[in-house]
Design a protein around this motif. Structure first.
Motif, PDB file in Angstrom:
ATOM      1  N   ARG A 166       0.957  -1.173  -0.142  1.00 59.09           N
ATOM      2  CA  ARG A 166      -0.010  -0.040   0.126  1.00 59.09           C
ATOM      3  C   ARG A 166       1.114   1.029   0.012  1.00 59.09           C
ATOM      4  O   ARG A 166       0.750   2.119  -0.597  1.00 59.09           O
ATOM      5  CB  ARG A 166      -0.994  -0.049   1.276  1.00 59.09           C
ATOM      6  CG  ARG A 166      -2.168  -0.878   1.006  1.00 59.09           C
ATOM      7  CD  ARG A 166      -3.230  -0.279   1.916  1.00 59.09           C
ATOM      8  NE  ARG A 166      -4.272  -1.211   2.036  1.00 59.09           N
ATOM      9  CZ  ARG A 166      -5.403  -1.190   1.096  1.00 59.09           C
ATOM     10  NH1 ARG A 166      -5.617  -0.280   0.281  1.00 59.09           N
ATOM     11  NH2 ARG A 166      -6.511  -2.115   1.360  1.00 59.09           N
ATOM     12  N   PRO A 173      -6.491   0.179  -5.042  1.00 59.69           N
ATOM     13  CA  PRO A 173      -7.117  -0.825  -4.395  1.00 59.69           C
ATOM     14  C   PRO A 173      -6.496  -2.315  -4.192  1.00 59.69           C
ATOM     15  O   PRO A 173      -5.717  -2.739  -5.165  1.00 59.69           O
ATOM     16  CB  PRO A 173      -8.494  -1.136  -4.946  1.00 59.69           C
ATOM     17  CG  PRO A 173      -8.444  -0.313  -6.187  1.00 59.69           C
ATOM     18  CD  PRO A 173      -7.302   0.722  -6.141  1.00 59.69           C
ATOM     19  N   ASP A 189      -9.055  -4.463   0.682  1.00 59.67           N
ATOM     20  CA  ASP A 189     -10.232  -3.859   0.270  1.00 59.67           C
ATOM     21  C   ASP A 189     -11.376  -4.899  -0.029  1.00 59.67           C
ATOM     22  O   ASP A 189     -12.558  -4.713   0.693  1.00 59.67           O
ATOM     23  CB  ASP A 189     -10.134  -2.904  -0.941  1.00 59.67           C
ATOM     24  CG  ASP A 189      -9.284  -1.907  -0.356  1.00 59.67           C
ATOM     25  OD1 ASP A 189      -9.439  -0.977   0.250  1.00 59.67           O
ATOM     26  OD2 ASP A 189      -8.292  -1.918  -1.138  1.00 59.67           O
ATOM     27  N   LEU A 204     -14.564  -2.792  -9.065  1.00 57.66           N
ATOM     28  CA  LEU A 204     -13.861  -1.656  -8.196  1.00 57.66           C
ATOM     29  C   LEU A 204     -13.880  -0.459  -8.959  1.00 57.66           C
ATOM     30  O   LEU A 204     -13.645   0.706  -8.529  1.00 57.66           O
ATOM     31  CB  LEU A 204     -12.525  -2.225  -7.791  1.00 57.66           C
ATOM     32  CG  LEU A 204     -12.294  -3.244  -6.724  1.00 57.66           C
ATOM     33  CD1 LEU A 204     -10.950  -3.832  -6.586  1.00 57.66           C
ATOM     34  CD2 LEU A 204     -13.103  -3.075  -5.581  1.00 57.66           C
TER      35      LEU A 204
END
Ligand code: 13P
Ligand code: SF4
Length: 366
Positions: A166, A173, A189, A204
């Motif tokens: 991340r 995501p 997520d 997404l």
């Protein structure tokens, strides 16, 4: 196809910090040696005749005589304790057809776990599947007959690794394959399985998505979507052993053979396949098409389990066993139910976040 390796290296961790491997050092359950008297064995064989009809193509009768009393004892105990057995498609046929109540791939098992009104779930599969059941039914007792039943994909990545990903890809995501620990799911997520990975990624609406931890599933998904896929370096130790050359050999020997593969296989294997899909997708393909001869490019037991529903199909198997799935046996299942062990728990703080990732997947209209 837009596919990128994340380039993020796994964070070195202390031995034992891995949620699945840590269990290796912990509990071990040796199955007790059960003695069944002759009358019980005879009764079991008689009572289980319809079950044997489903597996007689793959289990010789002398072997069945050893399984039958265990199967009867497990069935009796399930009734007594209001327990159900969730059996993954890779279970051996005496487990799958003999004692399984809910059968299927990871997605089907996760969805069905949420619906059962049993008090106890015995997960005949690997540890991450038991954790997923615990996430779906926190109030139920979830048992796994052997807690060492891990998964090379689940042990390839930690929660710390996801945090590093991340940091390297802010705002992108993270989709986690269900073959991960609850601690990893908690950092992601949304969850996906091999049955719905493409749809989950596309749901997404993002131009790039991190899809972890299976590099081969990620490569396969990248061929099916315009979304840019960034992957991790995990691999399934069973599926990565298949090769395209091996499959070309089967096709040369039998040009009409149908080759169907799991998306955890490397790209040269998938390139040879007539169909690629989850274990449930593969079973459905075989039962719908009833091919004369088929190569199932996946774990060995699947062919034995589907043989009943495809009586005219001959299975040619490049047979790779999953050493983790094969830890689950009838004596261990009986012990698990008798002594109600080994109970799988998930830290409530982790569970609350991991559950969100699984529920987001389950709620998608796929
Ligand atoms: P499925 O979800 O397709 O059953 O796959 C689970 C698995 O572990 C395959 O190796
Ligand atoms: Fe994990 Fe591969 Fe075994 Fe499936 S077959 S449980 S992905 S090691």
């Amino acid at each position: 196809m837009a596919f990128l390796d994340s380039g993020v290296e796994p964070i070195r961790r202390q031995r034992g910090a891995d949620p699945v491997r840590a269990l290796d050092a912990d509990i071990d359950i040796e199955p007790a040696r059960h003695h069944f008297d002759a009358a019980f064995v005879r009764e079991a064989i008689r009572e289980l005749k319809p079950v044997y009809a489903k597996v007689e193509r793959v289990i010789p009768s002398f072997e069945w005589a050893a399984h039958a009393p265990y199967i009867k004892a497990i069935r009796d105990l399930k009734r007594e304790k209001n327990a159900v057995i969730l059996a993954h498609n890779y279970m051996t046929p005496e487990i799958f057809h003999g004692v399984g109540d809910i059968l299927g791939d990871s997605l089907q098992l996760a969805k069905e776990a949420a619906k059962t009104d049993a008090d106890i779930i015995v997960q005949c599969g690997v540890h991450f599947m038991a954790e997923t059941s615990k996430l779906m039914c926190p109030e139920k007792k979830i048992l796994i007959p052997d807690p060492k039943a891990g998964c090379s994909l689940a042990s390839s990545i930690t929660a710390e690794d996801v945090r590093a990903l991340r940091a390297a890809y802010p705002g992108v995501p993270v989709v986690t394959y269900v073959n991960t620990s609850a601690a990893v799911k908690a950092e992601c997520d949304i969850c996906c399985t091999s049955a719905n990975a493409v749809k989950v990624v596309e749901s997404l609406g993002a131009p790039r998505v991190l899809l972890i931890p299976d590099q081969y599933l990620a490569r396969y998904v990248a061929t099916q979507t315009k979304v840019e896929i960034i992957s991790w370096k995990g691999a399934c130790e069973v599926h990565e052993r298949f090769t395209g050359a091996e499959l070309r050999g089967y096709r040369e020997a039998e040009p009409n053979v149908k080759i169907i593969a799991h998306p955890e296989c490397p790209p040269d294997v998938i390139a040879e396949a007539d169909y690629t899909g989850s274990t449930a997708g593969m079973i459905m393909w075989v039962t719908d098409h009833q091919p004369k001869r088929v190569v199932l490019v996946t774990e060995c037991s699947m062919a034995d389990n589907v043989a009943y529903a495809a009586p005219k199909t001959e299975f040619t198997r490049p047979c790779n066993l999953c050493p983790h799935m094969k830890r689950i046996s009838l004596p261990k299942i009986l012990d698990s139910l008798l002594y109600e062990k080994v109970e799988v728990t998930v830290d409530p703080a982790v569970a609350a976040r991991a559950r969100l990732a699984v529920e987001r997947m389950v709620k998608l209209p796929l």
